[in-house]
Motif scaffolding. Structure first.
Motif, PDB file in Angstrom:
ATOM      1  N   LYS A  25      23.240  22.345  -1.387  1.00  0.00           N
ATOM      2  CA  LYS A  25      23.006  20.916  -1.210  1.00  0.00           C
ATOM      3  C   LYS A  25      23.976  20.072  -2.028  1.00  0.00           C
TER       4      LYS A  25
ATOM      5  N   LYS B  97      26.896  17.712  -0.255  1.00  0.00           N
ATOM      6  CA  LYS B  97      27.022  16.259  -0.408  1.00  0.00           C
ATOM      7  C   LYS B  97      28.414  15.888  -0.901  1.00  0.00           C
TER       8      LYS B  97
ATOM      9  N   HIS C 263      24.407   8.168   6.136  1.00  0.00           N
ATOM     10  CA  HIS C 263      25.224   9.006   5.261  1.00  0.00           C
ATOM     11  C   HIS C 263      26.557   9.434   5.870  1.00  0.00           C
TER      12      HIS C 263
ATOM     13  N   LYS D 269      18.887  18.359   5.446  1.00  0.00           N
ATOM     14  CA  LYS D 269      19.488  17.063   5.760  1.00  0.00           C
ATOM     15  C   LYS D 269      20.955  17.016   5.376  1.00  0.00           C
ATOM     16  N   TRP D 270      21.271  17.585   4.232  1.00  0.00           N
ATOM     17  CA  TRP D 270      22.653  17.517   3.758  1.00  0.00           C
ATOM     18  C   TRP D 270      23.605  18.245   4.697  1.00  0.00           C
ATOM     19  N   TYR D 271      23.146  19.384   5.260  1.00  0.00           N
ATOM     20  CA  TYR D 271      24.007  20.112   6.182  1.00  0.00           C
ATOM     21  C   TYR D 271      24.160  19.331   7.482  1.00  0.00           C
TER      22      TYR D 271
ATOM     23  N   ASN E 141      24.173  16.135   7.915  1.00  0.00           N
ATOM     24  CA  ASN E 141      25.126  15.048   7.693  1.00  0.00           C
ATOM     25  C   ASN E 141      26.559  15.568   7.637  1.00  0.00           C
TER      26      ASN E 141
END
Length: 288
Positions: A39, A43, A89, A245-247, A249
Motif C-alpha cells: 500500500k 501510493k 486520486h 483501493k491503492w492498487y 488507483n
C-alpha cells in the motif's frame, strides 16, 4: 521503496479481459497484477507517475485545435467499488481544465424520451480532452436488465448499439479505456459498514444500497453478459481488482499513462513569428 511495474508486461495487457465467456467469480478481486509492492509503495508509485501523466495530458489538450483525438475513461462497478475514489486520486493528478467528468444518475423524463445513447453523446469529450464517465451507457444494459425496466429484446438490441457506438467513437479519434472495478461482496459490506461508522460518510450511504446488494448475483450475471458482448478489439474491457483501493488507483493511472504514451501527443508549433513577438515584447514600454 517503490514496487516493480514491469515494462514487458504493460497493465493494458495484464488487465485486459480476454474474449469469450466471462465468470467474474473466477477473477480475483484482491490481486495486484503486475505489481509486487504494498500500500505504501503503491501510493508513492501513483504519485510518481503523476508528472508524466500531467505532461502528456497537457500536450493532448494543447493540440486540441489541430486534431480530433480524445480519451474516454469509463468507470463501472458495483456500489462502493471506488469510482469516486479513482476520480479523486487518479484523475486528480492531471490538469482539471483538460478533463470532463460526467456522473450518470437515473435518467430524467427528457432523457427517457430519447434513445438511451442520447444523453451519452451529449457528454462526450471534445478534442484534446480526457472524458471520464462515472457510470455510463452500460447502466442501460445492467440496472435495466436486473430490474426488468425494458424488455429482454431491447437489452439485446442495446448490446449491439453500444458496439456500433463505441466503434464510431474510435473511428472518429476517441480512445476508450473501459474499466470494470471488481470488488467482492465481503469488501462491499466492509465499506458500507465503514460509512455507517463515520458521521462524515453518512451522506454517501443510501438505504437503497442494501436492496441492490441483495441482488448481487443478478448484477454479477448482468455484468458478465455486458463484459462478454461488449469486449471488442476497438474498445476492450479491463477488469481491475479493486478490493485494495491503492492498487485500483494505481492500475487505472497506469492504464491512462500507457494510453497517452501510445497517442504520443506533441506540443503544437507556434502559429506566429516567435522572434518578432519577442522583439516587440522587449521594445514595449508600459507605464504602471
Amino acid at each position: 521503496m517503490m514496487g516493480r511495474m514491469p515494462s514487458d508486461s504493460p497493465y493494458t495487457d495484464l488487465l485486459r479481459l480476454p474474449p469469450g465467456a466471462v465468470d467474474l467469480r473466477e477473477l480475483p478481486t484482491d490481486a495486484t497484477p503486475g505489481y509486487d509492492g504494498n500500500k505504501k509503495s503503491g501510493k508513492a508509485d501513483l504519485w510518481a507517475i503523476g508528472e508524466e501523466l500531467f505532461d502528456l495530458q497537457q500536450r493532448l489538450f494543447a493540440g486540441k485545435d489541430d486534431g480530433q483525438r480524445a480519451v474516454l475513461l469509463v468507470l463501472q462497478g458495483m456500489d462502493t467499488s471506488g469510482k469516486g475514489g479513482t476520480l479523486k486520486h487518479t484523475v486528480g493528478l492531471v490538469d482539471p481544465q483538460g478533463v470532463k467528468i460526467t456522473s450518470f444518475k437515473a435518467p430524467t423524463k427528457e432523457e427517457l424520451s430519447h434513445d438511451f445513447l442520447w444523453r451519452i453523446r451529449k457528454a462526450l469529450p471534445g478534442p484534446g480532452v480526457i472524458g471520464v464517465f462515472d457510470r455510463s451507457h452500460y447502466e442501460d444494459v445492467l440496472i435495466v436488465k436486473v430490474r426488468e425496466l425494458v424488455s429482454a429484446e431491447e437489452v439485446d438490441r442495446r448490446y449491439d448499439a453500444i458496439n456500433e457506438f463505441e466503434a464510431e467513437l474510435v473511428e472518429s479519434g476517441t480512445t476508450l479505456v473501459k474499466c470494470m472495478l471488481h470488488i467482492s461482496p465481503d469488501e462491499q459490506k466492509a465499506r458500507l459498514l465503514a460509512r455507517l461508522d463515520d458521521p462524515t460518510k453518512f451522506w454517501k450511504y443510501n438505504p437503497g444500497d442494501l436492496a441492490e446488494r441483495a441482488r448481487w448475483g443478478d448484477y454479477r450475471a448482468a455484468y458478465e453478459v455486458a463484459l462478454e458482448r461488449n469486449n471488442t478489439e476497438a474498445a476492450p474491457w479491463h477488469v481491475i481488482p479493486s478490493d485494495r483501493k491503492w492498487y485500483r488507483n494505481l492500475a487505472v493511472g497506469q492504464l491512462l499513462l500507457e494510453t497517452l504514451r501510445r497517442l504520443d501527443p506533441q506540443w503544437p508549433p507556434a502559429d506566429f513569428d516567435v522572434e518578432a513577438e519577442r522583439q516587440q515584447l522587449l521594445a514595449q514600454e508600459i507605464v504602471a
